[in-house]
Design an enzyme around this catalytic site. Structure first.
Site, PDB file in Angstrom:
ATOM      1  N   GLY A   1     -10.031  -9.316  19.972  1.00  0.00           N
ATOM      2  CA  GLY A   1     -10.353  -8.028  20.566  1.00  0.00           C
ATOM      3  C   GLY A   1     -11.268  -7.204  19.693  1.00  0.00           C
ATOM      4  O   GLY A   1     -11.431  -7.457  18.502  1.00  0.00           O
TER       5      GLY A   1
ATOM      6  N   GLY B   1     -12.396  -2.931  19.227  1.00  0.00           N
ATOM      7  CA  GLY B   1     -12.241  -1.531  19.607  1.00  0.00           C
ATOM      8  C   GLY B   1     -13.479  -0.735  19.263  1.00  0.00           C
ATOM      9  O   GLY B   1     -14.561  -1.292  19.044  1.00  0.00           O
ATOM     10  N   GLY B   2     -13.313   0.586  19.205  1.00  0.00           N
ATOM     11  CA  GLY B   2     -14.447   1.452  18.936  1.00  0.00           C
ATOM     12  C   GLY B   2     -15.029   1.255  17.553  1.00  0.00           C
ATOM     13  O   GLY B   2     -16.246   1.302  17.365  1.00  0.00           O
ATOM     14  N   PHE B   3     -14.170   1.009  16.578  1.00  0.00           N
ATOM     15  CA  PHE B   3     -14.667   0.836  15.218  1.00  0.00           C
ATOM     16  C   PHE B   3     -13.884  -0.232  14.464  1.00  0.00           C
ATOM     17  O   PHE B   3     -13.718  -0.154  13.249  1.00  0.00           O
ATOM     18  CB  PHE B   3     -14.604   2.175  14.447  1.00  0.00           C
ATOM     19  CG  PHE B   3     -13.343   2.956  14.662  1.00  0.00           C
ATOM     20  CD1 PHE B   3     -13.311   3.981  15.603  1.00  0.00           C
ATOM     21  CD2 PHE B   3     -12.189   2.684  13.950  1.00  0.00           C
ATOM     22  CE1 PHE B   3     -12.150   4.716  15.806  1.00  0.00           C
ATOM     23  CE2 PHE B   3     -11.036   3.409  14.144  1.00  0.00           C
ATOM     24  CZ  PHE B   3     -11.029   4.438  15.078  1.00  0.00           C
TER      25      PHE B   3
ATOM     26  N   VAL C   1     -12.464  -4.691  14.654  1.00  0.00           N
ATOM     27  CA  VAL C   1     -12.326  -5.987  15.309  1.00  0.00           C
ATOM     28  C   VAL C   1     -10.928  -6.507  14.989  1.00  0.00           C
ATOM     29  O   VAL C   1     -10.448  -6.374  13.855  1.00  0.00           O
ATOM     30  CB  VAL C   1     -13.396  -6.986  14.818  1.00  0.00           C
ATOM     31  CG1 VAL C   1     -13.214  -8.340  15.486  1.00  0.00           C
ATOM     32  CG2 VAL C   1     -14.797  -6.439  15.080  1.00  0.00           C
ATOM     33  N   VAL C   2     -10.263  -7.085  15.981  1.00  0.00           N
ATOM     34  CA  VAL C   2      -8.897  -7.583  15.795  1.00  0.00           C
ATOM     35  C   VAL C   2      -8.912  -9.106  15.816  1.00  0.00           C
ATOM     36  O   VAL C   2      -9.523  -9.724  16.704  1.00  0.00           O
ATOM     37  CB  VAL C   2      -7.955  -7.045  16.886  1.00  0.00           C
ATOM     38  CG1 VAL C   2      -6.527  -7.536  16.645  1.00  0.00           C
ATOM     39  CG2 VAL C   2      -7.986  -5.520  16.916  1.00  0.00           C
TER      40      VAL C   2
ATOM     41  N   LYS D   1      -6.328  -6.137  12.060  1.00  0.00           N
ATOM     42  CA  LYS D   1      -7.366  -5.208  12.516  1.00  0.00           C
ATOM     43  C   LYS D   1      -8.299  -4.892  11.349  1.00  0.00           C
ATOM     44  O   LYS D   1      -7.873  -4.361  10.333  1.00  0.00           O
ATOM     45  CB  LYS D   1      -6.720  -3.926  13.045  1.00  0.00           C
ATOM     46  CG  LYS D   1      -7.682  -2.880  13.555  1.00  0.00           C
ATOM     47  CD  LYS D   1      -6.896  -1.688  14.103  1.00  0.00           C
ATOM     48  CE  LYS D   1      -7.805  -0.567  14.567  1.00  0.00           C
ATOM     49  NZ  LYS D   1      -7.012   0.581  15.100  1.00  0.00           N
TER      50      LYS D   1
ATOM     51  N   ASP E   1      -4.906   9.598  21.863  1.00  0.00           N
ATOM     52  CA  ASP E   1      -5.693   8.611  22.615  1.00  0.00           C
ATOM     53  C   ASP E   1      -4.769   7.682  23.390  1.00  0.00           C
ATOM     54  O   ASP E   1      -4.932   6.460  23.380  1.00  0.00           O
ATOM     55  CB  ASP E   1      -6.591   7.812  21.669  1.00  0.00           C
ATOM     56  CG  ASP E   1      -7.711   7.078  22.415  1.00  0.00           C
ATOM     57  OD1 ASP E   1      -7.995   7.447  23.577  1.00  0.00           O
ATOM     58  OD2 ASP E   1      -8.294   6.144  21.848  1.00  0.00           O
TER      59      ASP E   1
END
Length: 371
Positions: A45, A47-49, A51-52, A65, A172
């Site tokens: 995955g 996200g905004g800032f 990588v997972v 993460k 969020d």
């Protein structure tokens, strides 16, 4: 010089098996090892800032993460660690540890080699293979059954209540930030925008954060918000999510229309109870999304409303029958004649509990009682 202890993949696996284990500082070498050097094949995955990646242990799996721009998002990393170090609850993603590694690296700059700091900022969590709630949002005609949706709604509310009790505002909350375990238990995740407020803190929040569609209107019109009112921002997001779980869509939905959409989907044996749950959840969702923040309920009130709909409908039951209660149950069954309740209602409730027990289990209980 004291030699620094090294944490191995086995140590990390032991932490996963121990619910009381505290999050630890993790070496970069360990996280590189279990993600195969942060390989593309292990990526699950973005996200905004961050990588997972999937981290492989001997018998278990974790999620790693990795911040993609550590200089720009250093504050988010510190906020997330600060919040995660304080929480341990079944509806919050399990946090195992963090890595804040800085190494020098020779880089070419203006034709010369210079020593530059390379920052690595990583977080390690339990791995939840079912992914996020976002992937399960559908209308009433397909997807999750009502009992599963109701379980998810109550779990999210309990997790958010826990955070607010800890003076943590998520900022969020959305389906993409709610992960599901194998049993569809929801776990709130992604605390990069979260804040932990001291009890008497009175500073004004000016930063617009969150995701459009889930953000409260007052956060978009530059209304001055103090920490005391900031919890209502999460409540608005919660309301949007509840309505989305109920209907598959965001926005306003009349209570009667939502109830009607579920009326033909439920089994007759539980329909009355479950339709009441649908009604209460819809009312809560609409109250949470009230444009007036002062009219939104707090999490304590929400959970109290949900508790009133809890019942032994064969799916959700907060009462656990102890061994002593099981032995006493047959007597209680015989003491209450049909249509007649005990003074406190507990005997009639026990009859309902017994009706939904497996036949073999009930037979064993009666035999034990005869002994």
């Amino acid at each position: 010089m004291e030699r620094r202890s090294t944490i191995t993949p086995w140590d990390l696996e032991c932490m996963l098996c121990d619910e009381t284990a505290k999050p630890k500082a993790l070496p970069l070498s360990l996280l590189e090892e279990i993600t195969n050097g942060f390989s593309y094949e292990q990526k699950i995955g973005r996200g905004g800032f961050a990588v997972v990646y999937k981290g492989k242990l001997e018998n278990r799996t974790v999620a790693v993460k990795r911040m993609s721009d550590t200089y720009m998002h250093e504050k988010e990393f510190h906020r997330e660690v600060e919040c995660l170090m304080m929480v341990n609850q079944k509806n919050i993603v399990r946090f195992l540890g963090y890595c804040a590694d800085t190494q020098g690296s020779m880089e070419r700059y203006n034709g010369k080699f210079v020593m530059a700091d390379v920052n690595q900022r990583l977080l390690c969590f339990e791995y939840l293979p079912r992914g996020s709630l976002h992937e399960y949002i559908t209308d009433t005609s397909r997807g999750l059954q009502w009992r599963e949706r109701y379980q998810i709604i109550t779990g999210i509310c309990q997790g958010l209540h826990y955070l607010h009790q800890k003076d943590i505002v998520h900022f969020d909350l959305k389906p993409a930030n709610i992960l599901l375990d194998d049993n569809l238990v929801p776990k709130i995740a992604d605390f990069g925008l979260s804040r932990c407020f001291a009890e008497m803190q009175s500073r004004v929040i000016t930063l617009i954060a969150g995701t459009f569609g889930y953000m409260a209107p007052e956060f978009c019109d530059h209304t001055e918000i103090t920490y005391r009112h900031s919890y209502r921002l999460d409540i608005y997001s919660l309301g949007v999510i509840i309505i989305e779980i109920l209907t598959g869509k965001r926005g306003y939905h009349a209570v009667d229309n939502v109830v009607e959409s579920w009326s033909n989907k439920l089994k007759k044996s539980q329909r009355d109870v479950q339709l009441e749950q649908v009604r209460v959840c819809t009312e809560i969702g609409l109250e949470c999304t009230d444009f007036n923040p002062a009219k939104r309920p707090d999490t304590k009130h929400i959970i109290s409303r949900l508790d009133e709909t809890e019942t032994t409908d064969g799916y959700i039951n907060t009462d656990v029958i102890t061994s002593q209660q099981a032995k006493d149950a047959p007597n209680e069954v015989h003491q209450d004649t049909p249509g007649e309740a005990s003074s406190d209602g507990r005997s009639s409730r026990r009859v309902l509990e017994l009706e939904y027990l497996d036949d073999d289990v009930l037979q064993d209980m009666l035999q034990d009682h005869g002994k």
